[in-house]
Design an enzyme around this catalytic site. Structure first.
Site, PDB file in Angstrom:
ATOM      1  N   LYS A 128      33.170  25.716  37.362  1.00  0.00           N
ATOM      2  CA  LYS A 128      32.902  26.362  38.652  1.00  0.00           C
ATOM      3  C   LYS A 128      31.420  26.213  38.997  1.00  0.00           C
ATOM      4  O   LYS A 128      30.540  26.494  38.166  1.00  0.00           O
ATOM      5  CB  LYS A 128      33.267  27.840  38.538  1.00  0.00           C
TER       6      LYS A 128
HETATM    7  C1  E4P Z   1      36.871  34.117  42.365  1.00  0.00           C
HETATM    8  O1  E4P Z   1      36.789  32.945  42.145  1.00  0.00           O
HETATM    9  C2  E4P Z   1      35.786  34.910  42.981  1.00  0.00           C
HETATM   10  O2  E4P Z   1      34.679  34.919  42.149  1.00  0.00           O
HETATM   11  C3  E4P Z   1      36.298  36.306  43.272  1.00  0.00           C
HETATM   12  O3  E4P Z   1      37.566  36.212  43.877  1.00  0.00           O
HETATM   13  C4  E4P Z   1      35.351  37.139  44.088  1.00  0.00           C
HETATM   14  O4  E4P Z   1      35.981  38.346  44.425  1.00  0.00           O
HETATM   15  P1  E4P Z   1      35.175  39.616  44.954  1.00  0.00           P
HETATM   16  O5  E4P Z   1      34.616  39.286  46.301  1.00  0.00           O
HETATM   17  O6  E4P Z   1      36.187  40.710  45.032  1.00  0.00           O
HETATM   18  O7  E4P Z   1      34.098  39.882  43.947  1.00  0.00           O
END
Ligand code: E4P
Length: 220
Positions: free
Chosen positions: A83
């Protein structure tokens, strides 16, 4: 739509995996830090629980170190997806890793233009954040629709992962919009099961059954 769990918590992942409906996992530095274990160790344990794409995020901010960290993360397990944040360096690192056949998930995407750049760089997954856009008064789901249209128009293979989903309604809307993947906090996945008429129906069926058959099972 594939369902991923948006957590690094092993107990939540074990529960989700037992239901047989979890196709993968997304983590981020916040979620890993919450568990208090070294990222490589934590991610390895996650790979033992869920058999699917497991996103592990780099914390370097420059392309060279992102690539180095990304290669190290990819070596942990064949299911790891590296990522990377949607920055100039992140896109540069994405292009490099993609050319080496290392799968990437480009995260922190808030516009369709950013998603176009990620696809051009060969991203395996793009992660537009629905909830965080809603939080500041924008229509997060419109972003999912827009990216799906653009990717379809040009035949990009990059999968659209609806991230930052906060409710069952978000999940259904993401599926309707054509997202390939939705990543859900455990709480949201658990909420998807619930309906008062399901509970009421079971209660009635049991009452009717036991009136006639007392404690007899369905088959002898
Ligand atoms: C996933 O890849 C993201 O990091 C995550 O969905 C972010 O979610 P949030 O906005 O609830 O922290």
């Amino acid at each position: 739509m594939k369902i991923f769990l948006d957590t690094a918590n092993l107990d939540e992942l074990k529960k989700g995996a037992e239901w047989g409906i979890v196709d993968g996992v997304t983590t981020n530095p916040t979620l890993i830090a919450r568990e208090g274990r070294d990222i490589k160790e934590q991610v390895r344990m996650i790979c033992d629980i869920v058999d699917g794409d497991i996103s592990a995020e780099v914390v370097a901010l420059d392309a060279e170190n992102m690539v180095r960290e990304g290669r190290e993360l990819a070596r942990i397990h064949p299911n790891i997806v590296v990522k990377l944040p949607l920055t100039r360096d992140g896109i540069k690192a994405c292009s490099t890793l993609s050319k080496d056949n290392i799968r990437t998930n480009v995260t922190l995407c808030f516009t369709a233009g950013q998603a176009l750049l990620a696809a051009k760089a060969g991203a395996y997954i793009i992660s537009p954040f629905v909830g965080r856009l809603d939080d500041i008064g924008y229509d997060g789901m419109q972003l999912i629709r827009s990216i799906c249209t653009i990717y379809k128009n040009y035949g990009f293979q990059t999968q659209v992962l609806a991230a930052s989903l906060r409710s069952p309604l978000h999940v259904v809307a993401a599926a309707e919009a054509g997202a390939h993947i939705g990543t859900l906090p455990f709480k949201v996945l658990d909420m998807l099961f619930n309906h008062p008429l399901t509970d009421k129906g079971i209660e009635q069926f049991m009452k009717d059954w036991h009136k006639v058959f007392q404690d007899a099972p369905v088959t002898a």
